[in-house]
Structure formats: structure tokens, C-alpha cells
Design a protein around this motif. Structure first.
Motif, mmCIF file in Angstrom:
data_model
loop_
_atom_site.group_PDB
_atom_site.id
_atom_site.type_symbol
_atom_site.label_atom_id
_atom_site.label_comp_id
_atom_site.label_asym_id
_atom_site.label_seq_id
_atom_site.Cartn_x
_atom_site.Cartn_y
_atom_site.Cartn_z
ATOM 1 N N LYS A 85 0.808 -1.209 0.000
ATOM 2 C CA LYS A 85 0.000 0.000 0.000
ATOM 3 C C LYS A 85 0.846 1.266 0.000
ATOM 4 C CE LYS A 85 -3.799 2.278 2.417
ATOM 5 N NZ LYS A 85 -4.787 2.212 3.528
ATOM 6 N N PHE A 86 2.070 1.174 0.551
ATOM 7 C CA PHE A 86 2.904 2.363 0.702
ATOM 8 C C PHE A 86 4.172 2.293 -0.149
ATOM 9 C CE2 PHE A 86 0.733 1.503 4.782
ATOM 10 C CZ PHE A 86 -0.170 2.565 4.756
ATOM 11 N N SER A 87 4.199 1.386 -1.098
ATOM 12 C CA SER A 87 5.408 1.198 -1.913
ATOM 13 C C SER A 87 5.664 2.355 -2.863
ATOM 14 C CB SER A 87 5.297 -0.102 -2.718
ATOM 15 O OG SER A 87 4.158 -0.062 -3.567
ATOM 16 N N ASN A 88 4.647 3.192 -3.099
ATOM 17 C CA ASN A 88 4.814 4.295 -4.048
ATOM 18 C C ASN A 88 5.147 5.622 -3.361
ATOM 19 O OD1 ASN A 88 2.364 4.657 -2.817
ATOM 20 N ND2 ASN A 88 1.239 5.205 -4.698
ATOM 21 N N ILE A 89 5.504 5.586 -2.079
ATOM 22 C CA ILE A 89 5.918 6.831 -1.412
ATOM 23 C C ILE A 89 7.184 7.342 -2.095
ATOM 24 C CG2 ILE A 89 6.835 7.831 0.718
ATOM 25 C CD1 ILE A 89 4.993 6.006 2.284
ATOM 26 N N PRO A 90 7.183 8.582 -2.575
ATOM 27 C CA PRO A 90 8.323 9.087 -3.367
ATOM 28 C C PRO A 90 9.553 9.371 -2.516
ATOM 29 C CG PRO A 90 6.772 10.863 -2.926
ATOM 30 C CD PRO A 90 6.135 9.608 -2.385
ATOM 31 N N ASP A 91 10.702 9.312 -3.127
ATOM 32 C CA ASP A 91 11.950 9.672 -2.444
ATOM 33 C C ASP A 91 12.129 11.188 -2.399
ATOM 34 O OD1 ASP A 91 12.634 7.029 -1.992
ATOM 35 O OD2 ASP A 91 13.591 6.835 -3.956
ATOM 36 N N LYS A 92 11.498 11.883 -3.338
ATOM 37 C CA LYS A 92 11.555 13.339 -3.410
ATOM 38 C C LYS A 92 10.182 13.855 -3.811
ATOM 39 C CE LYS A 92 16.444 13.842 -4.730
ATOM 40 N NZ LYS A 92 17.364 14.405 -5.732
ATOM 41 N N PRO A 93 9.853 15.110 -3.436
ATOM 42 C CA PRO A 93 10.604 16.034 -2.579
ATOM 43 C C PRO A 93 10.560 15.606 -1.107
ATOM 44 C CG PRO A 93 8.497 16.996 -3.156
ATOM 45 C CD PRO A 93 8.604 15.721 -3.939
ATOM 46 N N GLU A 94 11.473 16.149 -0.333
ATOM 47 C CA GLU A 94 11.671 15.696 1.037
ATOM 48 C C GLU A 94 10.449 15.929 1.924
ATOM 49 O OE1 GLU A 94 14.405 14.103 4.061
ATOM 50 O OE2 GLU A 94 13.924 13.852 1.946
ATOM 51 N N ASP A 95 9.764 17.064 1.768
ATOM 52 C CA ASP A 95 8.602 17.335 2.609
ATOM 53 C C ASP A 95 7.473 16.344 2.327
ATOM 54 O OD1 ASP A 95 8.565 18.561 0.112
ATOM 55 O OD2 ASP A 95 7.188 20.137 0.733
ATOM 56 N N ALA A 96 7.273 16.012 1.067
ATOM 57 C CA ALA A 96 6.236 15.019 0.718
ATOM 58 C C ALA A 96 6.620 13.640 1.229
ATOM 59 C CB ALA A 96 6.042 14.996 -0.798
ATOM 60 N N ARG A 97 7.899 13.286 1.105
ATOM 61 C CA ARG A 97 8.370 11.976 1.557
ATOM 62 C C ARG A 97 8.135 11.807 3.063
ATOM 63 N NH1 ARG A 97 12.673 9.323 3.907
ATOM 64 N NH2 ARG A 97 13.604 11.302 4.552
#
Length: 408
Positions: A69-81
Motif C-alpha cells: 500500500k505504501f510502496s509508491n511513497i516518493p523519495d523526493k521532494p523531502e517534505d512530501a516523503r
């Protein structure tokens, strides 16, 4: 000699009476967002390597991203990550109803590492001269579970950095991830992350670094970059039983603050504080409790003891309940409540103040009010005790077992 001292911490599974040579070590890291845990983790790995230990860093955020479910959490930008990782971690904990679930998943990762090395051997069999670093723990439940499972070989290290420096570091990381040089533009995002990370309001199993931070075994000031290596080496020497590493002034200060908290009989929690001079002399102590008439604080054998537990009630809790009942009464009379919530305003208020209601509204700010209590803050008690005795506090340092209250 150093290794022999530490070898007694872990039991040999095949022969319980024989200590394991070079037992496993488990190190948890706690650090608010913006703290340089990379630096701390790196020095820990290098120092342990000098003791012939192999290090495995178990990154909790990576474990979260391994879940589909959380495999698509982006590496960038840092605040979103960071924001998405916080939300994901809280969602996982709230879904299963356990604040320690990520610690348990980290333990499963250790079993995988053992199995990879031992092959067909049992995955619970400890490995020789292996250290695991948990990066990073975010609430007290995770710490408690790891301590219960691993016992003495588990150590918690809290990484300290001043708040303004943490926000500054986090702002820069966020700006860099947006390929921007404008720090002002991203400071608000850094501030919001910092507040949520310290204590996620309204979530029973949310982020609570403020609760996990003070229960550490060791504290490292990572803002003193050039000194982190020395601080880490000292900690590892202590773990391996080096006999000549005595407490530093800050450590002694925190120990004395904790011991001062034992004097508190407050009905909600016990907080201790101590004030020390530059050279480590104790100037004053205090705890959160009802002050004694004439000055100072009560001892158990004092006559006319007026502490809350003697009266059997907490004035702050009484006033909070009155506020909630007053609000409910006004809303009920205006027809704001459906009758299914209760047949009267008192009935609705009782539901809100009961176990079910507190599980829903427990994070509301009204439940955090402390203005109506009779107890003084531990810091205030320490300061007034010194003033009462004519002790100068110029250039002194105050140590306290918890973060300042909102009205401190």
C-alpha cells in the motif's frame, strides 16, 4: 577484558550456562525530524567495526515502503516523503491498534538477517558479534517492546540538536529536494513536520518523539559535529564494560532530575528538575507537586500534608470536566446533539468523559489543559527553592525529565 564483561549479557541457546562470545547488540535511535541521524548511525557502525562487530542498520521507513500500500511513497521532494511516511506509519499503527507494530516488523527483519546467515538453522538463534541499529523509533511503545524482548542487550540512544537548528537543517533538505535555494519558501513545511513529529495530536498511536526521547540510555549532541565521534566511542566503551568512563555533568544532571521526579505524588505524571552550576554542583531541585505553605515542597512525614492524593482529587481534572460539561450543556440545549447520543446533556457529557469518549476525544486540546492544577512545574519549584534560600542561579543549567509544558 572488555569483551568478557559484555559477554554475560546474552545466553547461549545450546548451553544456557555458557555465555556467548561477542553477543548480539541492539541499538535504537530516537531523533526528531531534522536531526542528523546519518552522522550518528555512521559513527556507531564504524566504532562497532573497531570492536570486530558487524552492523546491520534497520531503517523503519524502508520497512513501511516494503508494504504494498505504501510502496509508491516518493523519495523526493523531502517534505512530501516525510509527511507521507508519518501518515503511513500512523495508519499502520492505528489500523492494527498497536503503537509498537513497526518495532515488531523490525524484529522480523532481524529474523530474516539471521536466517540468511544461518541457512537452515533456527532464525531466533543469536549471531556472534553482530549489532542491529533501529533507525528510528518514534514512540515509547516501540521502545518498551524492544526492551521487553531483548532485555539488557538493547540500548536506546537519543540524538539531540537545538530546535532552531533542526528546523534549519530540515528546511535546507526540503529546498534542495525541490532544486531551490529559497529557504524562506519551505520553512513553514519544515515547522509543520517538526510539530507533528514531536507529538501527533489526536492519534492514540501517532508520532510521539517527545515521549520516546527522554527514556533513552544515552544522549548524543549531534549539533556538535566534530565531537559526535568521541561521544559515540565513549558510549560503546561503556557498553563493553570499560571501567573508567564516569558520568559527565549532563548525564549526572539528567540522573538527578529523574531521581527528583520520584518525590512527586502528582496524580497525572511525575516530573523532576535539577539546577546545576557550570562546574556540576547541585544548586536546587524540584518536582511537579503541590507547594507547601511557607515555601518548599512536602515530605511524607510533614504534618498538614495538602497534596492532591491526600485530598483524593485533582483540581485540574475537575475543572476540565466542568468545562466539557458546560460546552455539552450549551450545545445540547441548542439541539446540536442527536438524541441517540444521550437523553440529556449530563448523559452525553458522561459518554464523552468515559473510556469510549476519551478514546475519540483524548487528543483534543481541552484534555491537555493544566492551568487549573494546584501543582507547580518542576522547573518552577527548583527555581523558587533556590530563590527562597538565596542561591544565585546565574550561568546555571536546568535539567528536566520532560519537555516544557505549553504554559511553562
Amino acid at each position: 577484558m572488555v569483551g568478557d564483561t559484555h559477554d554475560t549479557l546474552t545466553v547461549n541457546q545450546e548451553d544456557p550456562l555458557t555465555p556467548i562470545h561477542g553477543p548480539e547488540i541492539f541499538i535504537g535511535l530516537v531523533g526528531p525530524s531534522g536531526t542528523d541521524l546519518d552522522l550518528l548511525s555512521s559513527h556507531l557502525s564504524k566504532t562497532l567495526k573497531n570492536f570486530d562487530y558487524k552492523c546491520h542498520v534497520i531503517t523503519v521507513s524502508d520497512i513501511i515502503k516494503e508494504l504494498r500500500k505504501f510502496s509508491n511513497i516518493p523519495d523526493k521532494p523531502e517534505d512530501a516523503r516525510i509527511t507521507k511516511l508519518i501518515k503511513a506509519g500512523t495508519e499502520i499503527k492505528e489500523t492494527v491498534g498497536r503503537g509498537d507494530i513497526l518495532a515488531l516488523l523490525s524484529i522480523a527483519k532481524i529474523r530474516e538477517l539471521r536466517f540468511a546467515q544461518l541457512g537452515e538453522e533456527k532464525p531466533y538463534k543469536p549471531l556472534s558479534k553482530v549489532a542491529y541499529i533501529f533507525r528510528s523509533l518514534k514512540n515509547p511503545q516501540e521502545v518498551q517492546t524492544l526492551r521487553e524482548i531483548y532485555g539488557r542487550p538493547f540500548y536506546l540512544i537519543s540524538a539531540y540538536s537545538p530546535r532552531d537548528k533542526r528546523v534549519e537543517n530540515l528546511t535546507k533538505r526540503i529546498a534542495d529536494s525541490h532544486n531551490s535555494s529559497s529557504l524562506t519558501k519551505y520553512r513553514e513545511a519544515a515547522e509543520n513536520i517538526t510539530v507533528t513529529d514531536e507529538l501527533e495530536e489526536g492519534k492514540k498511536h501517532g508520532q510521539n518523539v517527545s515521549g520516546a526521547f527522554p527514556i533513552a540510555d544515552f544522549f548524543v549532541n549531534v549539533s556538535r559535529i566534530n565531537d559526535v565521534k568521541n561521544q559515540v566511542e565513549r558510549i560503546i566503551k561503556i557498553l563493553f564494560g570499560f571501567p573508567f568512563e564516569t558520568p559527565q555533568k549532563d548525564e549526572m544532571g539528567m540522573y538527578l532530575a529523574w531521581s527528583s521526579s520520584l518525590r512527586s505524588s502528582d496524580l497525572s505524571r511525575q516530573v523532576g528538575a535539577v539546577i546545576m552550576s557550570d562546574d556540576g554542583e547541585v544548586l536546587s531541585t524540584g518536582c511537579n507537586d503541590v507547594p507547601k505553605f511557607g515555601g518548599g515542597q512536602y515530605w511524607p512525614d510533614d504534618t498538614n500534608d495538602e497534596r492532591d492524593f491526600q485530598k483524593g482529587s485533582d483540581s485540574n481534572a475537575i475543572y476540565k470536566n466542568r468545562i466539557i460539561k458546560e460546552i455539552v450543556d450549551l450545545l445540547y440545549n441548542e439541539g446540536a446533539f442527536d438524541k441517540k447520543f444521550g437523553s440529556s446533556a449530563d448523559n452525553v457529557a458522561s459518554r464523552i468523559l468515559g473510556p469510549t469518549g476519551r478514546s475519540i476525544f483524548g487528543g483534543a486540546q481541552v484534555f491537555n489543559l493544566i492551568e487549573f492544577g494546584r501543582a507547580v512545574h518542576a522547573e518552577m519549584a527548583a527555581i523558587t527553592n533556590a530563590v527562597r534560600r538565596g542561591v544565585s542561579l546565574q550561568n546555571s543549567i536546568l535539567y528536566c525529565t520532560t519537555f516544557p509544558c505549553h504554559n511553562g
